[in-house]
Design a protein around this motif. Structure first.
Motif, PDB file in Angstrom:
ATOM      1  N   LEU A  51       0.837  -1.196   0.000  1.00  0.00           N
ATOM      2  CA  LEU A  51       0.000   0.000   0.000  1.00  0.00           C
ATOM      3  C   LEU A  51       0.878   1.256   0.000  1.00  0.00           C
ATOM      4  O   LEU A  51       0.631   2.188  -0.768  1.00  0.00           O
ATOM      5  N   ILE A  52       1.912   1.277   0.844  1.00  0.00           N
ATOM      6  CA  ILE A  52       2.848   2.417   0.878  1.00  0.00           C
ATOM      7  C   ILE A  52       3.444   2.636  -0.508  1.00  0.00           C
ATOM      8  O   ILE A  52       3.508   3.758  -1.007  1.00  0.00           O
ATOM      9  N   ASN A  94      14.413  -0.184   7.620  1.00  0.00           N
ATOM     10  CA  ASN A  94      13.851  -0.135   8.966  1.00  0.00           C
ATOM     11  C   ASN A  94      12.327  -0.159   8.839  1.00  0.00           C
ATOM     12  O   ASN A  94      11.725   0.836   8.462  1.00  0.00           O
ATOM     13  N   ILE A  95      11.742  -1.298   9.138  1.00  0.00           N
ATOM     14  CA  ILE A  95      10.280  -1.461   9.065  1.00  0.00           C
ATOM     15  C   ILE A  95       9.809  -1.941  10.431  1.00  0.00           C
ATOM     16  O   ILE A  95      10.295  -2.964  10.931  1.00  0.00           O
ATOM     17  N   VAL A 105      12.468   6.805   1.037  1.00  0.00           N
ATOM     18  CA  VAL A 105      11.139   7.029   1.598  1.00  0.00           C
ATOM     19  C   VAL A 105      11.143   6.789   3.105  1.00  0.00           C
ATOM     20  O   VAL A 105      11.689   5.798   3.581  1.00  0.00           O
ATOM     21  N   THR A 106      10.519   7.718   3.803  1.00  0.00           N
ATOM     22  CA  THR A 106      10.139   7.520   5.196  1.00  0.00           C
ATOM     23  C   THR A 106       8.628   7.668   5.214  1.00  0.00           C
ATOM     24  O   THR A 106       8.106   8.681   4.732  1.00  0.00           O
ATOM     25  N   ALA A 107       7.947   6.657   5.730  1.00  0.00           N
ATOM     26  CA  ALA A 107       6.482   6.689   5.725  1.00  0.00           C
ATOM     27  C   ALA A 107       5.947   6.104   7.027  1.00  0.00           C
ATOM     28  O   ALA A 107       6.566   5.213   7.614  1.00  0.00           O
ATOM     29  N   ASN A 108       4.811   6.633   7.450  1.00  0.00           N
ATOM     30  CA  ASN A 108       4.086   6.107   8.604  1.00  0.00           C
ATOM     31  C   ASN A 108       2.647   5.854   8.205  1.00  0.00           C
ATOM     32  O   ASN A 108       2.062   6.651   7.474  1.00  0.00           O
ATOM     33  N   LYS A 143      11.090   2.855   6.585  1.00  0.00           N
ATOM     34  CA  LYS A 143      12.197   3.613   6.006  1.00  0.00           C
ATOM     35  C   LYS A 143      12.847   2.689   4.994  1.00  0.00           C
ATOM     36  O   LYS A 143      13.221   1.555   5.332  1.00  0.00           O
ATOM     37  N   GLY A 144      12.945   3.152   3.750  1.00  0.00           N
ATOM     38  CA  GLY A 144      13.518   2.296   2.731  1.00  0.00           C
ATOM     39  C   GLY A 144      13.690   3.014   1.408  1.00  0.00           C
ATOM     40  O   GLY A 144      13.596   4.236   1.329  1.00  0.00           O
TER      41      GLY A 144
END
Length: 126
Positions: A55-56, A75-76, A105-108, A120-121
């Motif tokens: 989804l991200i 980092n997940i 990408v950094t996503a929450n 983070k990836g």
């Protein structure tokens, strides 16, 4: 055109513009009747982690209008389970940096009062 891998797993309802700081947010609604929950799990459905990473990727791909593949998830963290029967509307917040054929990408993924996923990836642009 960016085609979702899991048809009808979620619907993007709103999205902000990509800011000058390379940030944006999107609100998505998870479909609690999706077939994935029959196996994960029928009594108490939980959104699978791999589907949330997908989804991200898909929301980002749509935003930047590029096909993406996951290169690295450095980092997940899955901090809480998403039960779409209890909370099916979540917000995905992004900070991105594009260089050459790669997107850092950094996503929450978060709900009303909880952060479900921190990511983070890197994604490769096809």
């Amino acid at each position: 055109m960016i085609k979702p891998l899991l048809e009808d797993f979620y619907t993007e309802t709103t999205s902000t513009d990509l800011s000058t700081e390379n940030t944006f947010t999107a609100t998505v609604e998870l479909n609690p009747l999706h077939k994935i929950y029959k196996g994960h799990f029928p009594e108490i459905p939980v959104a699978p982690g791999v589907s949330l990473i997908q989804l991200i990727q898909e929301v980002l791909a749509k935003k930047i209008n590029q096909q993406l593949t996951l290169k690295e998830g450095s980092n997940i963290k899955f901090l809480a389970m998403i039960n779409p029967l209890k909370e099916n509307r979540v917000t995905v917040s992004y900070t991105i940096l594009t260089k050459d054929k790669e997107v850092d990408v950094t996503a929450n993924i978060s709900g009303k009062e909880v952060i479900y996923v921190k990511f983070k990836g890197k994604f490769n642009i096809k």
